[in-house]
Design a protein around this motif. Structure first.
Motif, PDB file in Angstrom:
ATOM      1  N   LYS A  55       0.909  -1.224  -0.292  1.00 26.75           N
ATOM      2  CA  LYS A  55       0.072  -0.054   0.068  1.00 26.75           C
ATOM      3  C   LYS A  55       0.794   1.021   0.061  1.00 26.75           C
ATOM      4  N   ALA A  56       0.561   2.502  -0.559  1.00 28.34           N
ATOM      5  CA  ALA A  56       0.965   3.574  -0.765  1.00 28.34           C
ATOM      6  C   ALA A  56       0.278   4.736  -0.147  1.00 28.34           C
ATOM      7  N   ILE A  57       0.924   5.642   0.464  1.00 29.81           N
ATOM      8  CA  ILE A  57       0.200   6.885   0.842  1.00 29.81           C
ATOM      9  C   ILE A  57      -0.327   7.572  -0.224  1.00 29.81           C
ATOM     10  N   ARG A  58      -1.618   7.989  -0.077  1.00 28.70           N
ATOM     11  CA  ARG A  58      -2.268   8.669  -1.413  1.00 28.70           C
ATOM     12  C   ARG A  58      -2.047  10.000  -1.296  1.00 28.70           C
ATOM     13  N   SER A  59      -2.341  10.405  -2.407  1.00 32.86           N
ATOM     14  CA  SER A  59      -1.827  11.895  -2.827  1.00 32.86           C
ATOM     15  C   SER A  59      -3.232  12.662  -2.489  1.00 32.86           C
ATOM     16  N   PRO A  60      -2.998  13.780  -1.645  1.00 28.63           N
ATOM     17  CA  PRO A  60      -4.194  14.853  -1.525  1.00 28.63           C
ATOM     18  C   PRO A  60      -4.822  15.387  -2.585  1.00 28.63           C
ATOM     19  N   LYS A  61      -4.399  15.087  -3.828  1.00 26.66           N
ATOM     20  CA  LYS A  61      -4.992  15.490  -4.973  1.00 26.66           C
ATOM     21  C   LYS A  61      -6.089  14.682  -5.754  1.00 26.66           C
ATOM     22  N   GLY A  62      -5.921  13.384  -5.337  1.00 26.51           N
ATOM     23  CA  GLY A  62      -6.885  12.302  -5.923  1.00 26.51           C
ATOM     24  C   GLY A  62      -6.589  10.836  -5.372  1.00 26.51           C
ATOM     25  N   ALA A  63      -6.725  10.061  -6.220  1.00 23.14           N
ATOM     26  CA  ALA A  63      -6.934   8.651  -5.753  1.00 23.14           C
ATOM     27  C   ALA A  63      -5.513   7.798  -6.186  1.00 23.14           C
ATOM     28  N   GLY A  64      -4.469   8.737  -6.741  1.00 27.92           N
ATOM     29  CA  GLY A  64      -3.106   8.112  -6.803  1.00 27.92           C
ATOM     30  C   GLY A  64      -2.054   8.237  -5.849  1.00 27.92           C
ATOM     31  N   PRO A  65      -0.921   7.788  -6.085  1.00 30.24           N
ATOM     32  CA  PRO A  65       0.062   7.930  -4.836  1.00 30.24           C
ATOM     33  C   PRO A  65       0.604   9.310  -4.812  1.00 30.24           C
ATOM     34  N   LEU A  66       1.072   9.841  -3.626  1.00 30.35           N
ATOM     35  CA  LEU A  66       1.794  10.635  -3.288  1.00 30.35           C
ATOM     36  C   LEU A  66       3.426  10.591  -3.634  1.00 30.35           C
ATOM     37  N   VAL A  67       3.529  11.104  -4.901  1.00 30.52           N
ATOM     38  CA  VAL A  67       4.990  10.884  -5.539  1.00 30.52           C
ATOM     39  C   VAL A  67       5.862  12.310  -5.054  1.00 30.52           C
ATOM     40  N   THR A  68       7.051  12.157  -4.640  1.00 31.40           N
ATOM     41  CA  THR A  68       7.767  13.148  -4.450  1.00 31.40           C
ATOM     42  C   THR A  68       9.162  12.964  -5.176  1.00 31.40           C
ATOM     43  N   SER A  69       9.717  14.297  -5.357  1.00 27.88           N
ATOM     44  CA  SER A  69      11.137  14.128  -6.265  1.00 27.88           C
ATOM     45  C   SER A  69      12.416  13.749  -5.276  1.00 27.88           C
ATOM     46  N   THR A  70      12.037  13.826  -3.966  1.00 29.10           N
ATOM     47  CA  THR A  70      13.291  13.524  -3.177  1.00 29.10           C
ATOM     48  C   THR A  70      12.873  12.442  -2.048  1.00 29.10           C
ATOM     49  N   PRO A  71      13.677  11.995  -1.559  1.00 33.91           N
ATOM     50  CA  PRO A  71      13.329  10.705  -0.564  1.00 33.91           C
ATOM     51  C   PRO A  71      12.380  11.161   0.769  1.00 33.91           C
ATOM     52  N   VAL A  72      11.450  10.172   0.974  1.00 30.50           N
ATOM     53  CA  VAL A  72      10.549  10.501   2.113  1.00 30.50           C
ATOM     54  C   VAL A  72      10.325   9.183   2.788  1.00 30.50           C
ATOM     55  N   GLY A  73       9.791   9.225   4.015  1.00 29.43           N
ATOM     56  CA  GLY A  73       9.701   8.069   4.868  1.00 29.43           C
ATOM     57  C   GLY A  73      10.908   7.500   5.516  1.00 29.43           C
ATOM     58  N   TYR A  74      10.885   6.657   6.204  1.00 29.47           N
ATOM     59  CA  TYR A  74      12.053   5.885   6.692  1.00 29.47           C
ATOM     60  C   TYR A  74      12.800   5.354   5.544  1.00 29.47           C
ATOM     61  N   GLY A  75      14.187   5.030   6.009  1.00 29.89           N
ATOM     62  CA  GLY A  75      15.222   4.683   5.130  1.00 29.89           C
ATOM     63  C   GLY A  75      15.969   3.648   5.804  1.00 29.89           C
TER      64      GLY A  75
END
Length: 411
Positions: A55-75
């Protein structure tokens, strides 16, 4: 809708995309996980019996994933710190990942993840990474699938984060049916150097699973399987007595614990009592006459999930494509996505097995070494009359099993 209104809408979407589609501001390499926006399933092809468990974090804009240009989350730093794995090495042991369909950008995306997280390269050229079909050949590979590609990115990045010096074998089954996936498991087990095999998928128990169990029986190799992402209830292959069934937790930093981390049951973690599989000799809980799920657990909550890198999508690489992805009008991803599900916990545990370096049989080893596990004692994944099958407590419970890794001693 009239043609003119349709054109106006398209122009409005394009204009909005040009302004809004650079999806995220810069995020530090070891950023705190995103904890808003809800979650979505990966959308893996469902033509077969099995479905992926990511499962992925959902974008606040719609039904797709929240995609970022740089690392996010745990590493890697967080995963290794949380499970007391810092400074450990596998000596190049191989973790095999079994998934369905092809991820055409798998190696390139893995390279991006490892470079961004400060890990050494793991490539076909240096012998660290290898991708094969279910029969062990480099070609032909299965057809690509955007959802399974995201699952594959999750699995590869989870191994890298947990065991940076592990070699990785990706075995791609031709479909999400049981027979191709079990052929892929057998191929992985027959590959020299493989010490652990992760299976981040599951399906309902039925009359075929008992015969299929033989493909999971590989003494000396740790076979892990995700327990499920729909809360209380059992799926296979996690219910097989030949695997380590891996449940899921919510993992948060904490200043109030000596460990520096706190874990509770993730409410999506699968658990329960198998209807068909016999109870293994090493499992002694009394509320289930047959096989109980899970055995152990690791982080799975997408809200405290791993940041992975995936660029296989249906629209290319542009601001407008990213906008379509966020709305759910295109498939796949185009950058960093924060993910979870027991699809994350299974490859984490497989990698801990690789770090431990023990020849294990089925899921028995942790039961004889509970002192090297973090007991998870709170949280629930559903309704089962308040019993341990869906409610965490001291000692063994269904959602989190015996607990999470505290170093490699339990594996």
């Amino acid at each position: 809708m009239t043609v003119s209104r349709g054109r106006t809408l398209v122009r409005a979407l394009v204009a909005f995309a040009l302004v809004a589609a650079p999806v995220a501001a810069a995020v530090p390499a070891e950023a705190a996980p995103l904890q808003s926006g809800g979650v979505i399933n990966f959308g893996c092809a469902t033509s077969g019996k099995m479905h992926c468990l990511g499962k992925a974090i959902r974008s606040p804009k719609g039904a797709g994933p929240l995609v970022t240009s740089t690392p996010v989350g745990y590493g890697p730093a967080e995963i290794q710190a949380a499970y007391n794995l810092g400074g450990l090495h596998s000596g190049g042991r191989t973790v095999a990942i079994v998934d369905a369909m092809d991820a055409p950008t798998a190696e390139a995306d893995l390279a991006k993840f490892r470079a961004a997280r400060g890990l050494s390269a793991c490539t076909t050229a240096n012998g660290c990474f290898k991708k094969v079909n279910q029969n062990g050949a480099a070609s032909p590979l299965p057809a690509g699938d955007y959802g399974w590609a995201e699952e594959i990115s999750l699995d590869l990045d989870a191994v890298s984060a947990t065991c940076p010096d592990c070699h990785i074998l990706l075995v791609e089954a031709s479909s999400a049916d049981t027979d191709p996936l079990m052929t892929a498991v057998d191929t992985a087990a027959a590959t020299p150097g493989v010490v652990a095999i992760s299976n981040s998928y599951g399906g309902t128990e039925d009359s075929t699973i008992l015969a299929a169990d033989a493909h999971l029986n590989h003494p000396g190799i740790a076979v892990t399987a995700s327990s499920g992402d729909s809360g209380y209830g059992v799926s296979w292959p996690a219910s097989s007595p030949y695997v380590t069934a891996v449940g899921g937790t919510t993992l948060k930093k904490s200043t109030s614990t000596p460990r520096g981390w706190a874990e509770t049951t993730w409410n999506g973690s699968g658990s329960g009592c198998s209807a068909l599989e016999a109870k293994p000799a090493w499992q002694h809980d009394t509320g289930c006459a047959k096989r109980t799920v899970a055995d152990v657990s690791a982080v799975a909550d997408p809200a405290t999930g791993l940041g992975v890198y995936d660029t296989y999508n249906s629209c290319g690489s542009s601001a407008f494509c990213d906008f379509l992805l966020s709305l759910g009008l295109a498939q796949g991803a185009d950058g960093w996505v924060q993910v979870g599900g027991t699809s994350l916990s299974s490859p984490v545990i497989a990698s801990v097995y690789a770090l431990a370096g023990n020849a294990v049989t089925s899921g028995s080893y942790p039961y004889a070494h509970t002192g090297s596990l973090n007991d998870v004692t709170s949280g629930s994944n559903g309704s089962c009359g308040g019993t341990y099958l869906c409610t965490a407590g001291t000692g063994y419970d269904g959602p989190t099993g015996l607990g999470t890794p505290n170093g490699t001693g339990g594996f």
